[in-house]
Design an enzyme around this catalytic site. Sequence first.
Site, PDB file in Angstrom:
ATOM      1  N   ASP A 201     128.574  88.703  54.456  1.00  0.00           N
ATOM      2  CA  ASP A 201     129.849  88.943  55.135  1.00  0.00           C
ATOM      3  C   ASP A 201     129.817  88.761  56.638  1.00  0.00           C
ATOM      4  O   ASP A 201     130.691  89.259  57.353  1.00  0.00           O
ATOM      5  CB  ASP A 201     130.286  90.381  54.823  1.00  0.00           C
TER       6      ASP A 201
ATOM      7  N   GLU B 274     125.559  87.591  47.179  1.00  0.00           N
ATOM      8  CA  GLU B 274     126.043  88.955  47.459  1.00  0.00           C
ATOM      9  C   GLU B 274     127.583  88.957  47.528  1.00  0.00           C
ATOM     10  O   GLU B 274     128.196  89.405  48.501  1.00  0.00           O
ATOM     11  CB  GLU B 274     125.437  89.532  48.741  1.00  0.00           C
TER      12      GLU B 274
ATOM     13  N   GLU C 137     133.583  92.533  58.656  1.00  0.00           N
ATOM     14  CA  GLU C 137     132.875  92.064  57.463  1.00  0.00           C
ATOM     15  C   GLU C 137     133.726  92.095  56.201  1.00  0.00           C
ATOM     16  O   GLU C 137     133.604  91.222  55.330  1.00  0.00           O
ATOM     17  CB  GLU C 137     131.603  92.885  57.248  1.00  0.00           C
TER      18      GLU C 137
ATOM     19  N   HIS D 211     124.181 100.166  64.281  1.00  0.00           N
ATOM     20  CA  HIS D 211     124.610  98.986  65.057  1.00  0.00           C
ATOM     21  C   HIS D 211     126.037  98.529  64.784  1.00  0.00           C
ATOM     22  O   HIS D 211     126.550  97.660  65.480  1.00  0.00           O
ATOM     23  CB  HIS D 211     123.695  97.800  64.742  1.00  0.00           C
TER      24      HIS D 211
ATOM     25  N   ARG E 144     129.710  97.264  64.427  1.00  0.00           N
ATOM     26  CA  ARG E 144     130.728  96.986  65.445  1.00  0.00           C
ATOM     27  C   ARG E 144     131.799  98.087  65.486  1.00  0.00           C
ATOM     28  O   ARG E 144     132.207  98.523  66.559  1.00  0.00           O
ATOM     29  CB  ARG E 144     131.375  95.638  65.151  1.00  0.00           C
TER      30      ARG E 144
ATOM     31  N   HIS F  18     118.625  98.221  67.614  1.00  0.00           N
ATOM     32  CA  HIS F  18     119.234  96.883  67.523  1.00  0.00           C
ATOM     33  C   HIS F  18     119.259  96.261  68.916  1.00  0.00           C
ATOM     34  O   HIS F  18     119.339  96.967  69.921  1.00  0.00           O
ATOM     35  CB  HIS F  18     120.662  97.058  66.984  1.00  0.00           C
TER      36      HIS F  18
HETATM   37  C1  UD1 Z   1     126.077  91.086  63.133  1.00  0.00           C
HETATM   38  C2  UD1 Z   1     127.056  90.966  61.945  1.00  0.00           C
HETATM   39  C3  UD1 Z   1     126.987  92.216  61.076  1.00  0.00           C
HETATM   40  C4  UD1 Z   1     125.552  92.530  60.671  1.00  0.00           C
HETATM   41  C5  UD1 Z   1     124.671  92.597  61.902  1.00  0.00           C
HETATM   42  C6  UD1 Z   1     123.265  92.797  61.491  1.00  0.00           C
HETATM   43  C7  UD1 Z   1     129.166  89.769  62.340  1.00  0.00           C
HETATM   44  C8  UD1 Z   1     130.551  89.865  62.812  1.00  0.00           C
HETATM   45  N1  UD1 Z   1     128.432  90.885  62.438  1.00  0.00           N
HETATM   46  O1  UD1 Z   1     126.546  92.129  63.955  1.00  0.00           O
HETATM   47  O2  UD1 Z   1     127.754  92.007  59.903  1.00  0.00           O
HETATM   48  O3  UD1 Z   1     125.530  93.760  60.007  1.00  0.00           O
HETATM   49  O4  UD1 Z   1     124.792  91.361  62.633  1.00  0.00           O
HETATM   50  O5  UD1 Z   1     122.452  93.236  62.525  1.00  0.00           O
HETATM   51  O6  UD1 Z   1     128.741  88.736  61.916  1.00  0.00           O
HETATM   52  N2  UD1 Z   1     121.563  90.411  70.184  1.00  0.00           N
HETATM   53  C9  UD1 Z   1     120.439  89.963  70.846  1.00  0.00           C
HETATM   54  N3  UD1 Z   1     119.397  89.467  70.102  1.00  0.00           N
HETATM   55  C10 UD1 Z   1     119.419  89.395  68.757  1.00  0.00           C
HETATM   56  C11 UD1 Z   1     120.588  89.862  68.085  1.00  0.00           C
HETATM   57  C12 UD1 Z   1     121.644  90.354  68.811  1.00  0.00           C
HETATM   58  O7  UD1 Z   1     120.342  90.027  72.066  1.00  0.00           O
HETATM   59  O8  UD1 Z   1     118.444  88.937  68.142  1.00  0.00           O
HETATM   60  C13 UD1 Z   1     122.689  90.957  70.973  1.00  0.00           C
HETATM   61  C14 UD1 Z   1     123.480  89.881  71.728  1.00  0.00           C
HETATM   62  O9  UD1 Z   1     123.868  90.386  72.975  1.00  0.00           O
HETATM   63  C15 UD1 Z   1     124.727  89.722  70.849  1.00  0.00           C
HETATM   64  C16 UD1 Z   1     124.927  91.131  70.329  1.00  0.00           C
HETATM   65  O10 UD1 Z   1     123.606  91.621  70.087  1.00  0.00           O
HETATM   66  O11 UD1 Z   1     125.819  89.246  71.585  1.00  0.00           O
HETATM   67  C17 UD1 Z   1     125.765  91.269  69.067  1.00  0.00           C
HETATM   68  O12 UD1 Z   1     125.356  90.361  68.046  1.00  0.00           O
HETATM   69  P1  UD1 Z   1     126.418  89.916  66.901  1.00  0.00           P
HETATM   70  O13 UD1 Z   1     125.716  89.049  65.912  1.00  0.00           O
HETATM   71  O14 UD1 Z   1     127.621  89.371  67.535  1.00  0.00           O
HETATM   72  O15 UD1 Z   1     126.856  91.264  66.254  1.00  0.00           O
HETATM   73  P2  UD1 Z   1     126.071  92.364  65.451  1.00  0.00           P
HETATM   74  O16 UD1 Z   1     126.684  93.662  65.823  1.00  0.00           O
HETATM   75  O17 UD1 Z   1     124.618  92.164  65.611  1.00  0.00           O
HETATM   76  N1  UDP Z   2     115.297  95.873  59.488  1.00  0.00           N
HETATM   77  C1  UDP Z   2     114.183  95.298  60.105  1.00  0.00           C
HETATM   78  N2  UDP Z   2     113.757  95.833  61.295  1.00  0.00           N
HETATM   79  C2  UDP Z   2     114.390  96.864  61.894  1.00  0.00           C
HETATM   80  C3  UDP Z   2     115.549  97.410  61.277  1.00  0.00           C
HETATM   81  C4  UDP Z   2     115.985  96.869  60.079  1.00  0.00           C
HETATM   82  O1  UDP Z   2     113.587  94.370  59.583  1.00  0.00           O
HETATM   83  O2  UDP Z   2     113.934  97.301  62.963  1.00  0.00           O
HETATM   84  C5  UDP Z   2     115.780  95.271  58.216  1.00  0.00           C
HETATM   85  C6  UDP Z   2     116.101  96.204  57.077  1.00  0.00           C
HETATM   86  O3  UDP Z   2     114.990  96.393  56.212  1.00  0.00           O
HETATM   87  C7  UDP Z   2     117.235  95.484  56.362  1.00  0.00           C
HETATM   88  C8  UDP Z   2     117.934  94.715  57.459  1.00  0.00           C
HETATM   89  O4  UDP Z   2     117.000  94.663  58.548  1.00  0.00           O
HETATM   90  O5  UDP Z   2     116.733  94.522  55.449  1.00  0.00           O
HETATM   91  C9  UDP Z   2     119.208  95.383  57.874  1.00  0.00           C
HETATM   92  O6  UDP Z   2     119.720  94.694  58.952  1.00  0.00           O
HETATM   93  P1  UDP Z   2     120.884  95.258  59.858  1.00  0.00           P
HETATM   94  O7  UDP Z   2     120.860  96.729  59.826  1.00  0.00           O
HETATM   95  O8  UDP Z   2     120.725  94.545  61.165  1.00  0.00           O
HETATM   96  O9  UDP Z   2     122.179  94.662  59.187  1.00  0.00           O
HETATM   97  P2  UDP Z   2     123.109  95.101  57.961  1.00  0.00           P
HETATM   98  O10 UDP Z   2     122.250  95.361  56.790  1.00  0.00           O
HETATM   99  O11 UDP Z   2     123.889  96.282  58.402  1.00  0.00           O
HETATM  100  O12 UDP Z   2     124.028  93.936  57.775  1.00  0.00           O
END
Ligand code: UD1
Ligand code: UDP
Length: 363
Positions: A96, A118, A132, A204, A206, A237
């Site tokens: 999602d 999924e 999502e 984490h 949104r 995160h």
């Molecule tokens: C995204 C997904 C969410 C998922 C989550 C998993 C969408 C809308 N949201 O949310 O469904 O649960 O990922 O973690 O697709 N950033 C870094 N380095 C990284 C990753 C993120 O610096 O490796 C920072 C960046 O500033 C980025 C911000 O995190 O702009 C947000 O990342 P984004 O993918 O937009 O949203 P998530 O809240 O991570």
């Molecule tokens: N996870 C990881 N390292 C971390 C925290 C989570 O590898 O420090 C893994 C966790 O086992 C799971 C996935 O990341 O498989 C969950 O990711 P996240 O919480 O970012 O996203 P969501 O599941 O909410 O989409």
Amino acid sequence: MKKILSIIGTRPEAIKMAPLIKKLENDPDVESYLCVTAQHREMLDQILDIFNIVPDFDLDIMSDRQTITDVTTKALVGIENVLKELKPDIVLVHGDTTTALCGAMAAFYQKIDVGHVEAGLRTNNIYSPYPEEFNRQAIGLIAKYHFAPTEDSKENLLSEGKKNNIFVTGNTAIDAIHMTYDENYSHEILDWLGDNKLILLTAHRRENLGQPMENMFKAIARIAEEFDDIRVVYPIHKNPVVRDTARKVFGEKDIVKIIEPLGVYDFQNIMARSHMILTDSGGIQEEAPTFKIPVLVMRDTTERPEGIKAGTLRLVGTEEKNVYDNIMSILKNQSEYDSFKNATNPYGDGHASERIIDILKNC
Ligand code: UD1
Ligand code: UDP
């Protein structure tokens, strides 16, 4: 030979698609390709490295504090270029995220079949989780093949009038756990823990950014201060907005051990050895029940009702009082704690990817 393109962008997609991508790579009957949007950069690369996966296309779109629109526009254009060049028979997307929605939309615009891994999770509230719930409903409209993890998710798709190509496969998250769990695991955090109990925290989402997250963190800070034999560890995160709130509530006080995101091998093995998990993650709701540990879900809704029914998850919202009271009650009441141990994981048997590949080869 079928040409299959998998598209992923974030940490959870990488983890849950890794078992499938590895098997597709090694299957002599399919031509398998991987496109990463890199909606996440470091957190995605961490997972690709661990599973030894090298993408064929890397769009490298992430920017600091990106908006959903930033991700959508860049991913859609980038994926369209890949599709025009590669011309795959099937595009696979997962779950999602915005990457998944853009993968499905770009494929639709090129009239390429989409397989949704999924599929069928629903809260039916498009603002929770946001965005999502909208993303997965929209992908469901486009997808030709729906790989539903459970019977409940299949029912959700049927109730929307979808009739064909819905397959209950189990969740590939469990396949991934089978690849990472190590009985002889050791880590400096476990040494540091000693005889104390570990509460593992992740947050984490949104829709939780800002006040809800602050409320949750305040409850957890109180718990950490009140129990001498409990240590809270938070692999935080990379989102800077999350980090701002954590800094604000936990400050310089050493009551919660904040560390950088763990690689999935470390995270899942440390999770297996935790006393309790506090999370707003989706994937962790599926994984943690494998280890029969109480999981408190700090969200107002969950698309994973199977875990609630099975007694492995409890939805505790994001209000400080509710989060605090629930943690306290489970920590203080042994029979309440033990009730989580009797439940079995409803999300699969670790063979979901094999089932998906069999279906893809025969469709
Ligand atoms: C995204 C997904 C969410 C998922 C989550 C998993 C969408 C809308 N949201 O949310 O469904 O649960 O990922 O973690 O697709 N950033 C870094 N380095 C990284 C990753 C993120 O610096 O490796 C920072 C960046 O500033 C980025 C911000 O995190 O702009 C947000 O990342 P984004 O993918 O937009 O949203 P998530 O809240 O991570
Ligand atoms: N996870 C990881 N390292 C971390 C925290 C989570 O590898 O420090 C893994 C966790 O086992 C799971 C996935 O990341 O498989 C969950 O990711 P996240 O919480 O970012 O996203 P969501 O599941 O909410 O989409």
